[in-house]
Design a protein around this motif. Structure first.
Motif, PDB file in Angstrom:
ATOM      1  N   ALA A  85       0.879  -1.151   0.018  1.00 27.36           N
ATOM      2  CA  ALA A  85       0.080  -0.163   0.003  1.00 27.36           C
ATOM      3  C   ALA A  85       1.094   1.284  -0.105  1.00 27.36           C
ATOM      4  CB  ALA A  85      -0.780  -0.082   1.124  1.00 27.36           C
ATOM      5  N   LEU A  86       0.464   2.345  -0.959  1.00 24.75           N
ATOM      6  CA  LEU A  86       1.230   3.701  -0.749  1.00 24.75           C
ATOM      7  C   LEU A  86       0.366   4.855  -1.195  1.00 24.75           C
ATOM      8  CD1 LEU A  86       3.896   5.222  -0.364  1.00 24.75           C
ATOM      9  CD2 LEU A  86       4.363   4.742  -2.741  1.00 24.75           C
ATOM     10  N   THR A  87      -0.329   5.309  -0.172  1.00 22.12           N
ATOM     11  CA  THR A  87      -1.044   6.577  -0.365  1.00 22.12           C
ATOM     12  C   THR A  87      -0.347   7.630  -0.186  1.00 22.12           C
ATOM     13  OG1 THR A  87      -2.237   6.392   1.693  1.00 22.12           O
ATOM     14  CG2 THR A  87      -2.959   5.228  -0.007  1.00 22.12           C
ATOM     15  N   GLU A  88      -1.001   8.812  -0.149  1.00 25.56           N
ATOM     16  CA  GLU A  88      -0.471  10.253   0.369  1.00 25.56           C
ATOM     17  C   GLU A  88       0.006   9.973   1.854  1.00 25.56           C
ATOM     18  OE1 GLU A  88      -0.862  13.064  -1.217  1.00 25.56           O
ATOM     19  OE2 GLU A  88      -0.338  14.728   0.102  1.00 25.56           O
ATOM     20  N   ARG A  89      -0.393   9.498   2.645  1.00 26.17           N
ATOM     21  CA  ARG A  89      -0.355   9.376   4.274  1.00 26.17           C
ATOM     22  C   ARG A  89       0.119   8.139   4.800  1.00 26.17           C
ATOM     23  NH1 ARG A  89      -3.957  13.810   7.258  1.00 26.17           N
ATOM     24  NH2 ARG A  89      -5.467  12.253   6.369  1.00 26.17           N
ATOM     25  N   ARG A  90       0.177   6.903   3.992  1.00 24.30           N
ATOM     26  CA  ARG A  90       0.384   5.792   4.531  1.00 24.30           C
ATOM     27  C   ARG A  90       0.923   4.811   3.632  1.00 24.30           C
ATOM     28  NH1 ARG A  90      -3.062   1.264   3.801  1.00 24.30           N
ATOM     29  NH2 ARG A  90      -2.816  -0.242   5.348  1.00 24.30           N
ATOM     30  N   LEU A  91       1.852   3.767   4.176  1.00 25.49           N
ATOM     31  CA  LEU A  91       2.620   2.907   3.252  1.00 25.49           C
ATOM     32  C   LEU A  91       2.768   1.505   4.229  1.00 25.49           C
ATOM     33  CD1 LEU A  91       6.077   2.346   4.175  1.00 25.49           C
ATOM     34  CD2 LEU A  91       5.930   4.440   3.113  1.00 25.49           C
ATOM     35  N   VAL A  92       2.438   0.335   3.531  1.00 21.12           N
ATOM     36  CA  VAL A  92       3.087  -0.820   3.888  1.00 21.12           C
ATOM     37  C   VAL A  92       3.977  -1.366   2.741  1.00 21.12           C
ATOM     38  CG1 VAL A  92       2.272  -3.120   4.558  1.00 21.12           C
ATOM     39  CG2 VAL A  92       0.704  -1.152   4.801  1.00 21.12           C
ATOM     40  N   ALA A  93       5.317  -1.719   3.206  1.00 17.10           N
ATOM     41  CA  ALA A  93       6.268  -2.074   2.277  1.00 17.10           C
ATOM     42  C   ALA A  93       7.103  -3.179   2.837  1.00 17.10           C
ATOM     43  CB  ALA A  93       6.958  -0.713   1.971  1.00 17.10           C
ATOM     44  N   THR A  94       7.755  -3.916   1.734  1.00 25.47           N
ATOM     45  CA  THR A  94       8.843  -4.819   1.947  1.00 25.47           C
ATOM     46  C   THR A  94      10.044  -4.167   1.394  1.00 25.47           C
ATOM     47  OG1 THR A  94       7.084  -6.581   1.869  1.00 25.47           O
ATOM     48  CG2 THR A  94       9.623  -7.239   1.744  1.00 25.47           C
ATOM     49  N   LEU A  95      10.996  -4.054   2.357  1.00 24.13           N
ATOM     50  CA  LEU A  95      12.139  -3.753   1.876  1.00 24.13           C
ATOM     51  C   LEU A  95      13.218  -4.784   1.649  1.00 24.13           C
ATOM     52  CD1 LEU A  95      13.181  -1.377   5.083  1.00 24.13           C
ATOM     53  CD2 LEU A  95      12.695  -0.439   2.575  1.00 24.13           C
ATOM     54  N   ARG A  96      13.863  -4.826   0.209  1.00 20.74           N
ATOM     55  CA  ARG A  96      14.718  -5.777  -0.060  1.00 20.74           C
ATOM     56  C   ARG A  96      16.170  -5.385  -0.300  1.00 20.74           C
ATOM     57  NH1 ARG A  96      11.452  -9.907  -2.523  1.00 20.74           N
ATOM     58  NH2 ARG A  96       9.320  -9.309  -2.353  1.00 20.74           N
ATOM     59  N   GLY A  97      17.008  -6.412   0.200  1.00 24.47           N
ATOM     60  CA  GLY A  97      18.482  -5.836   0.066  1.00 24.47           C
ATOM     61  C   GLY A  97      19.307  -7.090   0.665  1.00 24.47           C
ATOM     62  N   ALA A  98      20.429  -6.690   1.295  1.00 23.41           N
ATOM     63  CA  ALA A  98      21.631  -8.030   1.668  1.00 23.41           C
ATOM     64  C   ALA A  98      22.065  -7.553   2.798  1.00 23.41           C
ATOM     65  CB  ALA A  98      22.512  -8.104   0.401  1.00 23.41           C
ATOM     66  N   ALA A  99      22.395  -8.369   3.681  1.00 20.21           N
ATOM     67  CA  ALA A  99      23.232  -7.887   4.950  1.00 20.21           C
ATOM     68  C   ALA A  99      24.475  -7.678   4.443  1.00 20.21           C
ATOM     69  CB  ALA A  99      23.371  -9.373   5.581  1.00 20.21           C
ATOM     70  N   VAL A 100      25.278  -6.694   5.140  1.00 16.13           N
ATOM     71  CA  VAL A 100      26.508  -5.815   4.774  1.00 16.13           C
ATOM     72  C   VAL A 100      27.371  -6.142   5.843  1.00 16.13           C
ATOM     73  CG1 VAL A 100      25.816  -4.684   2.918  1.00 16.13           C
ATOM     74  CG2 VAL A 100      25.845  -3.678   5.262  1.00 16.13           C
ATOM     75  N   GLU A 101      28.752  -6.079   5.657  1.00 20.18           N
ATOM     76  CA  GLU A 101      29.831  -5.981   6.597  1.00 20.18           C
ATOM     77  C   GLU A 101      29.711  -4.716   7.672  1.00 20.18           C
ATOM     78  OE1 GLU A 101      34.361  -5.229   5.948  1.00 20.18           O
ATOM     79  OE2 GLU A 101      34.013  -7.380   5.869  1.00 20.18           O
ATOM     80  N   GLY A 102      29.288  -3.625   6.750  1.00 22.00           N
ATOM     81  CA  GLY A 102      29.367  -2.105   7.551  1.00 22.00           C
ATOM     82  C   GLY A 102      29.252  -1.408   6.500  1.00 22.00           C
ATOM     83  N   PHE A 103      29.460  -0.077   6.864  1.00 23.44           N
ATOM     84  CA  PHE A 103      29.273   1.134   5.845  1.00 23.44           C
ATOM     85  C   PHE A 103      30.461   2.019   5.915  1.00 23.44           C
ATOM     86  CE2 PHE A 103      25.167  -0.328   7.451  1.00 23.44           C
ATOM     87  CZ  PHE A 103      24.593  -0.452   6.184  1.00 23.44           C
ATOM     88  N   ASP A 104      30.886   2.598   4.895  1.00 20.76           N
ATOM     89  CA  ASP A 104      31.784   3.506   5.037  1.00 20.76           C
ATOM     90  C   ASP A 104      31.636   4.995   5.124  1.00 20.76           C
ATOM     91  OD1 ASP A 104      34.242   1.973   4.683  1.00 20.76           O
ATOM     92  OD2 ASP A 104      33.925   1.908   2.342  1.00 20.76           O
ATOM     93  N   ALA A 105      30.434   5.442   4.772  1.00 24.77           N
ATOM     94  CA  ALA A 105      29.768   6.744   5.159  1.00 24.77           C
ATOM     95  C   ALA A 105      28.723   6.511   6.305  1.00 24.77           C
ATOM     96  CB  ALA A 105      29.369   7.270   3.908  1.00 24.77           C
ATOM     97  N   ASP A 106      29.088   7.591   7.173  1.00 28.31           N
ATOM     98  CA  ASP A 106      28.057   7.576   8.425  1.00 28.31           C
ATOM     99  C   ASP A 106      26.954   8.583   8.164  1.00 28.31           C
ATOM    100  OD1 ASP A 106      26.949   7.225  10.857  1.00 28.31           O
ATOM    101  OD2 ASP A 106      28.676   8.019  12.018  1.00 28.31           O
ATOM    102  N   VAL A 107      25.937   7.879   7.526  1.00 27.44           N
ATOM    103  CA  VAL A 107      24.669   8.967   7.240  1.00 27.44           C
ATOM    104  C   VAL A 107      24.017   8.965   8.641  1.00 27.44           C
ATOM    105  CG1 VAL A 107      22.316   9.148   5.974  1.00 27.44           C
ATOM    106  CG2 VAL A 107      24.448   8.265   4.804  1.00 27.44           C
ATOM    107  N   LYS A 108      23.922  10.429   9.430  1.00 22.97           N
ATOM    108  CA  LYS A 108      23.337  10.490  10.403  1.00 22.97           C
ATOM    109  C   LYS A 108      22.195  10.433  10.404  1.00 22.97           C
ATOM    110  CE  LYS A 108      27.187  13.261  12.118  1.00 22.97           C
ATOM    111  NZ  LYS A 108      27.671  14.486  12.200  1.00 22.97           N
ATOM    112  N   ALA A 109      21.399  11.043   9.555  1.00 19.13           N
ATOM    113  CA  ALA A 109      19.825  11.133   9.466  1.00 19.13           C
ATOM    114  C   ALA A 109      19.466  11.760   8.091  1.00 19.13           C
ATOM    115  CB  ALA A 109      19.533  12.200  10.398  1.00 19.13           C
ATOM    116  N   VAL A 110      18.195  11.529   7.601  1.00 20.89           N
ATOM    117  CA  VAL A 110      17.444  12.064   6.579  1.00 20.89           C
ATOM    118  C   VAL A 110      16.689  13.089   7.089  1.00 20.89           C
ATOM    119  CG1 VAL A 110      15.779  11.676   4.750  1.00 20.89           C
ATOM    120  CG2 VAL A 110      17.262   9.703   5.775  1.00 20.89           C
TER     121      VAL A 110
END
Lengths: 133, 470
Positions: A85-110
């Motif tokens: 589901a994805l409307t103006e104010r609501r969503l239900v989602a499945t994120l897809r990806g992979a396990a990783v060792e870590g991250f080189d950049a430290d994104v603090k926030a969106v």
């Protein structure tokens, strides 16, 4: 290109466009995942997500913030999303990806700074996003 | 993006500029900038001043919205900003503290000299890089969950003392003795805990670092002696904050306050300014969560200190590992303090976002970029009257990371730094170029403004020898 990196003195500013709301959210997620610079992908993973927000802009920022928290806490990188589901104010989602060792950049926030999900001139959707690095 | 608007700026002194409240109808106080004319021109190139004007619109602001000479565009509040709010009529705004709650700097002094460190620089750099985890995903040596994590959130560096990672002397030389009162771990979300639970004793990435340097120049011999600093003495600077735990606390409360603001009748020009009345339930919940994150940051810098001491012991032997703490000070934090404003004593909540506390007689630590210099200053009485006891926090970025990567090459930068006698151990080439000295303002010029404006006095200038970063 669905997202472009722009200049911002302290952080990373993205301009994201999408023909559909789903595409906008997916490409914003890809922009975020790329900015984190994940190291060495391993096993595939999926995560379920359900959110409500006051408007489309808050929904996008909250969606990305939730994905960021999950990526950092679980050391996973999500490059795709499927919406039940994805409307103006609501969503239900499945994120897809992979396990990783870590991250080189430290994104603090969106951040909400300059974010404004709006209809594009030639149809579709667009917004700026500023990530705090 | 469009060109930033040109705001009307009146010179109060050659180093202090003011945008009057008449500049925009919604301003509740003037906006002031500490800068030379040249630094002011740099600040005008991005949206810092517009952001400062936005801060001046917040309910209950007291005195002025202030920008320090290292100010640059942030999101919501400018980085290098200070604002104080009335405890009854005013607000608290998580964006006015920033995502990295209690990001700060600590300075250690060693018994070694510049020559002693220089002779061991490659080994010391490698040993420090191995001892202090950097980037995101390298866990710290202490992984705390449940009540153990609660104890750190409540106790900060004082909990590290109980666990044997800090001395009484360390605590005595840390702002607020390394612990803010009123921290409530129950206000820290499960996400925040999950992001932070393996990050105690880790540096992170970006502009965070551990830097071994030496005292290149002493400006005030008496103050330097009080701090135990002398020319040629080797020092260690540690710059980091509350890691993912603090970032998530800020994210959680900016979201919460955005949802709650309408109920308080607050409307804002930027959602990142999201705020709530200081005295409200939302405001106090953030204060309790922010204090917990600030305590996590003090525990983190203390744990890194322990790791650095171990690294020094391995390289130089146990006698050289004492590394006494000169001071630890935050530059992203909110605190309730008392000032005379308009002839009246008032308790206010001071927001410092990229601004360092500068109380008279207390050390003020200003890290520069990795190829240049850092400064030790001492807070001056002028800061209490003119800047809510605050100073700048660094050189201040003048260039985006993207542009820095375009203009600096990692190889050339390493050669350039090596020619200056600086050894760099960095987790990624990209991280290195993003922090190239050309991306920052001139730290000497920034600090000279603070000194000449009477906010803090120059005590010593430090030069880097070994830089370790994510």
């Amino acid at each position: 290109m669905p997202y472009r990196r722009l200049e911002h003195t302290s952080d990373l500013r993205l301009r994201v466009t999408g023909a559909t709301r789903e595409a906008l959210f997916r490409d914003a997620l890809r922009g975020l995942a790329a900015a984190m610079r994940p190291r060495q992908a391993r096993a595939a993973v999926t995560r379920e997500l359900a959110l409500e927000a006051a408007d489309a802009t808050a929904l996008l920022v909250d969606f990305l913030s939730e994905a960021l928290a999950l990526m950092q806490a679980r050391r996973e990188s999500y490059r795709d999303v499927r919406f039940t589901a994805l409307t103006e104010r609501r969503l239900v989602a499945t994120l897809r990806g992979a396990a990783v060792e870590g991250f080189d950049a430290d994104v603090k926030a969106v951040t909400y700074h300059e974010a404004e999900v709006a209809a594009g001139a030639g149809g579709g959707w667009q917004t700026h996003l500023v990530l705090d690095l | 993006m469009n060109e930033p608007p040109r705001w009307p700026l009146h010179a109060i002194t050659p180093l202090l500029w003011e945008i009057p409240p008449s500049a925009r109808a919604d301003m509740r106080a003037p906006a002031r900038v500490y800068a030379t004319a040249a630094l002011l021109e740099e600040i005008r190139r991005d949206r810092s001043l517009e952001q400062l004007v936005n801060v001046a619109t917040l309910p209950g602001i007291v005195g002025w919205a202030l920008a320090m000479p290292d100010a640059h565009e942030g999101y919501g509040f400018p980085v290098g900003g200070v604002a104080a709010f009335d405890l009854e009529a005013g607000v608290i705004s998580p964006g006015g503290i920033g995502y990295d709650i209690n990001c700060g700097v600590r300075l250690l002094r060693s018994t070694l000299t510049r020559a002693g460190v220089a002779a061991a620089a490659p080994n010391l750099g490698r040993t420090l890089f191995a001892a202090v985890p950097s980037g995101v995903g390298r866990s710290g040596m202490l992984q705390l969950t449940g009540r153990e994590l609660d104890a750190v959130l409540e106790g900060g560096a004082q909990r590290m003392r109980e666990l044997g990672y800090a001395s009484e002397r360390d605590l005595a030389h840390t702002e607020s003795a390394g612990r803010l009162e009123g921290a409530d771990p129950a206000r820290v979300s499960a996400h925040a805990r999950a992001r932070g639970e393996d990050q105690l004793g880790t540096m992170g990435a970006g502009n965070h670092f551990v830097e071994v340097g030496y005292v290149e120049q002493v400006f005030d011999a008496a103050a330097a002696e009080r701090m135990g600093l002398a020319a040629e003495q080797a020092t260690v600077l540690i710059h980091t904050g509350s890691r993912g735990l603090g970032h998530q606390v800020a994210t959680d409360f900016i979201r919460r306050m955005n949802q709650a603001m309408a109920g308080y009748g607050i409307t804002l020009p930027d959602r990142e300014l999201a705020c709530a009345p200081f005295a409200s339930a939302d405001g106090q919940a953030y204060v309790a969560a922010m204090a917990a994150a600030a305590n996590f940051a003090w525990a983190n810098r203390q744990m890194i200190t322990f790791e650095v001491r171990q690294a020094f012991a391995r390289v130089f032997g146990p006698r050289e590992a004492e590394l006494e703490l000169v001071y630890d000070v935050a530059h992203n934090i909110a605190k309730v303090e008392e000032y005379t404003v308009g002839g009246e004593r008032r308790r206010v909540v001071v927001h410092r976002k990229g601004a360092t506390r500068a109380f008279p007689g207390d050390p003020v630590l200003i890290p520069g970029s990795m190829g240049t210099a850092s400064y030790v200053l001492e807070g001056a009485p002028g800061a209490l009257a003119a800047s809510f006891g605050s100073s700048c926090h660094g050189a201040g970025r003048r260039m985006s990371r993207t542009r820095a990567r375009r203009e600096a090459s990692a190889a050339a930068l390493r050669t350039e730094l090596a020619a200056l006698g600086i050894t760099v151990n960095a987790g990624s080439r990209r991280g290195l170029t993003e922090e190239a000295p050309l991306a920052y303002k001139d730290v000497d010029e920034v600090v000279n403004v603070i000194h000449a404006a009477g906010l803090a006095r120059k005590v010593a200038r430090l030069r880097p020898l070994v830089v370790v970063k994510g």
